[in-house]
Design a protein around this motif. Sequence first.
Motif, mmCIF file in Angstrom:
data_model
loop_
_atom_site.group_PDB
_atom_site.id
_atom_site.type_symbol
_atom_site.label_atom_id
_atom_site.label_comp_id
_atom_site.label_asym_id
_atom_site.label_seq_id
_atom_site.Cartn_x
_atom_site.Cartn_y
_atom_site.Cartn_z
ATOM 1 N N ARG A 15 -0.829 -10.524 3.376
ATOM 2 C CA ARG A 15 -1.053 -12.105 2.902
ATOM 3 C C ARG A 15 -0.874 -12.777 3.943
ATOM 4 O O ARG A 15 -1.051 -14.113 3.719
ATOM 5 C CB ARG A 15 0.216 -12.150 1.873
ATOM 6 C CG ARG A 15 0.384 -11.050 0.981
ATOM 7 C CD ARG A 15 -0.657 -11.553 -0.289
ATOM 8 N NE ARG A 15 -0.106 -10.814 -1.541
ATOM 9 C CZ ARG A 15 -0.921 -9.666 -2.038
ATOM 10 N NH1 ARG A 15 -1.933 -9.374 -1.484
ATOM 11 N NH2 ARG A 15 -0.344 -9.278 -3.135
ATOM 12 N N LEU A 55 5.435 -12.296 -2.377
ATOM 13 C CA LEU A 55 4.193 -11.794 -1.984
ATOM 14 C C LEU A 55 3.186 -11.369 -3.098
ATOM 15 O O LEU A 55 2.154 -10.930 -2.898
ATOM 16 C CB LEU A 55 4.638 -10.333 -1.679
ATOM 17 C CG LEU A 55 5.291 -10.271 -0.192
ATOM 18 C CD1 LEU A 55 5.781 -8.876 0.123
ATOM 19 C CD2 LEU A 55 4.658 -10.915 0.859
ATOM 20 N N ASN A 56 3.366 -11.986 -4.412
ATOM 21 C CA ASN A 56 2.498 -12.142 -5.653
ATOM 22 C C ASN A 56 2.211 -10.489 -5.996
ATOM 23 O O ASN A 56 1.036 -10.106 -6.252
ATOM 24 C CB ASN A 56 1.187 -12.838 -5.191
ATOM 25 C CG ASN A 56 1.508 -14.241 -4.850
ATOM 26 O OD1 ASN A 56 2.069 -14.945 -5.546
ATOM 27 N ND2 ASN A 56 0.546 -14.738 -3.846
#
Length: 78
Positions: A15, A55-56
Amino acid sequence: MLQLGRAIRKVRNKRKLSQNALGKLVGVDASYINKIENNKAPGSLLTIKKIAEALNCTLTELMALAESTESEEEIMVS
């Protein structure tokens, strides 16, 4: 032992987040993120959940990645 710290680092790097940036998103210090990633601090379930959200990904996805990382290490050792 699950390689949760390594999984967190892997996703964080993917990310393109620094430990400092992730710490700010989660509400903890970057040094604490470092300790979690290096398996020197376990991190509470709530903190790990917040890390996953930052961190989705889901906690389940993060745990699955940790397990696959562990399996890869076992293969490399064998």
